[in-house]
Motif scaffolding. Structure first.
Motif, PDB file in Angstrom:
ATOM      1  N   ARG A 148       0.808  -1.243  -0.015  1.00  8.77           N
ATOM      2  CA  ARG A 148       0.028  -0.236   0.022  1.00  8.77           C
ATOM      3  C   ARG A 148       0.928   1.028   0.101  1.00  8.77           C
ATOM      4  O   ARG A 148       0.566   2.262  -0.754  1.00  8.77           O
ATOM      5  N   GLU A 149       1.770   1.304   0.862  1.00  2.00           N
ATOM      6  CA  GLU A 149       2.924   2.331   0.888  1.00  2.00           C
ATOM      7  C   GLU A 149       3.614   2.503  -0.450  1.00  2.00           C
ATOM      8  O   GLU A 149       3.555   3.685  -0.839  1.00  2.00           O
ATOM      9  N   GLY A 150       4.039   1.408  -1.244  1.00  2.00           N
ATOM     10  CA  GLY A 150       4.701   1.555  -2.369  1.00  2.00           C
ATOM     11  C   GLY A 150       3.763   2.141  -3.523  1.00  2.00           C
ATOM     12  O   GLY A 150       4.129   2.837  -4.312  1.00  2.00           O
ATOM     13  N   GLU A 151       2.489   1.783  -3.363  1.00  2.00           N
ATOM     14  CA  GLU A 151       1.668   2.236  -4.297  1.00  2.00           C
ATOM     15  C   GLU A 151       1.420   3.545  -4.285  1.00  2.00           C
ATOM     16  O   GLU A 151       1.089   4.473  -5.431  1.00  2.00           O
ATOM     17  N   LYS A 152       1.236   4.216  -2.977  1.00  2.00           N
ATOM     18  CA  LYS A 152       1.383   5.690  -3.003  1.00  2.00           C
ATOM     19  C   LYS A 152       2.511   6.348  -3.554  1.00  2.00           C
ATOM     20  O   LYS A 152       2.634   7.269  -3.888  1.00  2.00           O
ATOM     21  N   LEU A 153       3.509   5.815  -3.239  1.00  2.00           N
ATOM     22  CA  LEU A 153       5.119   6.541  -3.487  1.00  2.00           C
ATOM     23  C   LEU A 153       5.132   6.419  -5.148  1.00  2.00           C
ATOM     24  O   LEU A 153       5.458   7.392  -5.859  1.00  2.00           O
ATOM     25  N   ALA A 154       4.777   5.335  -5.711  1.00  2.38           N
ATOM     26  CA  ALA A 154       4.620   5.180  -6.908  1.00  2.38           C
ATOM     27  C   ALA A 154       3.722   6.050  -7.773  1.00  2.38           C
ATOM     28  O   ALA A 154       4.088   6.942  -8.655  1.00  2.38           O
ATOM     29  N   ALA A 155       2.581   6.538  -7.247  1.00  6.64           N
ATOM     30  CA  ALA A 155       1.716   7.474  -7.733  1.00  6.64           C
ATOM     31  C   ALA A 155       2.428   8.796  -7.604  1.00  6.64           C
ATOM     32  O   ALA A 155       2.316   9.764  -8.546  1.00  6.64           O
ATOM     33  N   VAL A 158       4.755   8.988 -10.481  1.00  2.00           N
ATOM     34  CA  VAL A 158       4.225   9.456 -11.760  1.00  2.00           C
ATOM     35  C   VAL A 158       3.904  10.916 -11.826  1.00  2.00           C
ATOM     36  O   VAL A 158       4.074  11.444 -12.825  1.00  2.00           O
ATOM     37  N   ASP A 159       3.292  11.236 -10.775  1.00  2.00           N
ATOM     38  CA  ASP A 159       2.902  12.667 -10.641  1.00  2.00           C
ATOM     39  C   ASP A 159       4.120  13.766 -11.172  1.00  2.00           C
ATOM     40  O   ASP A 159       3.948  14.707 -12.196  1.00  2.00           O
ATOM     41  N   HIS A 225      14.647   9.186 -20.734  1.00  2.00           N
ATOM     42  CA  HIS A 225      14.881   8.526 -19.152  1.00  2.00           C
ATOM     43  C   HIS A 225      13.515   8.421 -18.559  1.00  2.00           C
ATOM     44  O   HIS A 225      13.230   7.547 -17.769  1.00  2.00           O
ATOM     45  N   LEU A 226      12.596   9.658 -18.709  1.00  6.72           N
ATOM     46  CA  LEU A 226      11.220   9.619 -18.152  1.00  6.72           C
ATOM     47  C   LEU A 226      10.413   8.462 -18.512  1.00  6.72           C
ATOM     48  O   LEU A 226       9.628   7.865 -17.910  1.00  6.72           O
ATOM     49  N   GLY A 227      10.495   8.083 -19.772  1.00 10.64           N
ATOM     50  CA  GLY A 227      10.049   6.956 -20.298  1.00 10.64           C
ATOM     51  C   GLY A 227      10.460   5.601 -19.762  1.00 10.64           C
ATOM     52  O   GLY A 227       9.437   4.782 -19.317  1.00 10.64           O
ATOM     53  N   GLU A 228      11.521   5.617 -19.532  1.00 10.66           N
ATOM     54  CA  GLU A 228      12.291   4.432 -18.677  1.00 10.66           C
ATOM     55  C   GLU A 228      11.394   4.383 -17.371  1.00 10.66           C
ATOM     56  O   GLU A 228      11.144   3.278 -16.822  1.00 10.66           O
ATOM     57  N   LEU A 276      12.128  18.530  -8.939  1.00 10.02           N
ATOM     58  CA  LEU A 276      11.294  17.451  -9.002  1.00 10.02           C
ATOM     59  C   LEU A 276      12.074  16.135  -9.141  1.00 10.02           C
ATOM     60  O   LEU A 276      11.806  15.155  -8.577  1.00 10.02           O
ATOM     61  N   ILE A 277      13.325  16.107  -9.668  1.00  9.59           N
ATOM     62  CA  ILE A 277      14.034  15.022  -9.487  1.00  9.59           C
ATOM     63  C   ILE A 277      14.423  14.537  -8.046  1.00  9.59           C
ATOM     64  O   ILE A 277      14.261  13.607  -7.712  1.00  9.59           O
ATOM     65  N   GLU A 278      14.807  15.768  -7.371  1.00  7.41           N
ATOM     66  CA  GLU A 278      15.089  15.458  -6.051  1.00  7.41           C
ATOM     67  C   GLU A 278      13.892  14.823  -5.222  1.00  7.41           C
ATOM     68  O   GLU A 278      14.032  14.152  -4.146  1.00  7.41           O
ATOM     69  N   GLN A 279      12.715  15.425  -5.561  1.00  3.40           N
ATOM     70  CA  GLN A 279      11.563  15.009  -4.806  1.00  3.40           C
ATOM     71  C   GLN A 279      11.269  13.632  -4.966  1.00  3.40           C
ATOM     72  O   GLN A 279      10.993  12.801  -4.055  1.00  3.40           O
ATOM     73  N   MET A 280      11.612  13.050  -6.180  1.00  2.00           N
ATOM     74  CA  MET A 280      11.369  11.648  -6.648  1.00  2.00           C
ATOM     75  C   MET A 280      12.540  10.840  -5.848  1.00  2.00           C
ATOM     76  O   MET A 280      12.063   9.799  -5.556  1.00  2.00           O
TER      77      MET A 280
END
Length: 288
Positions: A148-155, A158-159, A225-228, A276-280
């Motif tokens: 569940r935590e991983g799903e939130k991080l993935a979302a 993606v944002d 890279h974003l596509g990857e 944005l990269i640092e946030q990810m």
């Protein structure tokens, strides 16, 4: 599915002679690192538990606590440990023979002596199947919380990817015009500075500088890279290390974009991309 390395679960199981409790929690780690805290009577279960956890987890600092709480016996079920009672009697006699002034053990002290009654009849080796069954239940809950935590991080990631794509899509069409305007200013400055220099010399200098500030290749690699990143997220599984590598590549392109920038639009875009990269990157550190 994509899992976070942060998770928690606790399960208990009531048995005839007491209650088993197993707690599992984890935090971030570069590798899979186990720490077991198990009561001495069940220490033999460490290896089976380690194998069970290792089969389901890939990364994280995992702490596993296993305890057993004996059930309180009724008065008519209490039975003194005669062997232990006799041993205490003999030891007491030896002590008083050597130290005549030593006070004998009181009834209360004898009754509170570890193993005097209650636990001596428990066959801890026979609890193995119950421990493993409890561990499987706890592990199911534990992996579910990580998922569940991983799903939130993935979302969230993606944002940020979509935000980066929007920045590139917004700035890319405006770069040629902005660079052309900058080249015109540069040409005028060179003419003023070089005076009688030929137009070919000035055009050559402008062309060289235009090549140095061309960022089309960096923008193209950013898109790749974003596509990857999107592909890795869609594939799921233990992708934290792969995504961390992609963040390094994205950051490299953003830095190159900033260093080659000769117009305000590109500089601002590079700064926003790096943020944005640092946030990810911070959130990817939590992924398995």
């Amino acid at each position: 599915m994509i899992c976070s390395m942060t998770g928690y679960a606790v399960k208990t199981r009531d048995l005839a002679r007491g209650t088993l409790q197993l707690e599992v929690k984890s935090v971030n780690s570069r590798y899979l690192d186990f720490h077991f805290r198990i009561v001495d009577d069940l220490r033999a279960m460490e290896m089976p538990l380690r194998e069970l956890l290792a089969a389901r987890l890939n990364r994280g600092k995992v702490e596993c606590r296993l305890s057993f709480h004996p059930a309180a016996a009724r008065g008519d079920q209490l039975q003194l440990n005669g062997e232990l009672l006799g041993a205490l009697r003999e030891l007491g006699a030896q002590v008083r023979a050597s130290q005549p002034d030593a006070a004998p053990l009181s009834v209360n002290e004898i009754l509170r002596w570890p193993g005097m009654f209650g636990e001596q009849g428990i066959d801890f080796a026979a609890l193995g199947p119950d421990v493993l069954a409890l561990a499987r239940e706890a592990l199911d809950d534990f992996t579910a919380t990580r998922a569940r935590e991983g799903e939130k991080l993935a979302a969230m990631i993606v944002d940020r990817v979509n935000a980066m794509r929007a920045i590139v899509a917004d700035v890319a069409p405006r770069i040629p015009e902005a660079q052309a305007a900058f080249a015109d200013k540069l040409r005028q400055r060179l003419q003023d500075a070089l005076g009688n220099a030929s137009d070919d010399r000035i055009l050559q200098e402008v062309a060289v500088f235009a090549t140095r500030i061309d960022v089309a290749e960096e923008l193209s690699r950013l898109g790749a890279h974003l596509g990857e990143v999107e592909r890795v997220l869609k594939a799921g599984g233990a992708c934290g290390k792969r995504l961390d590598f992609l963040m390094q590549e994205l950051n490299r392109e953003a830095n190159t974009l900033a260093s080659k920038s000769a117009v305000t639009e590109v500089s601002q875009a590079a700064m926003e991309l790096k943020l944005l990269i640092e946030q990810m990157r911070e959130q990817i550190q939590n992924l398995e």
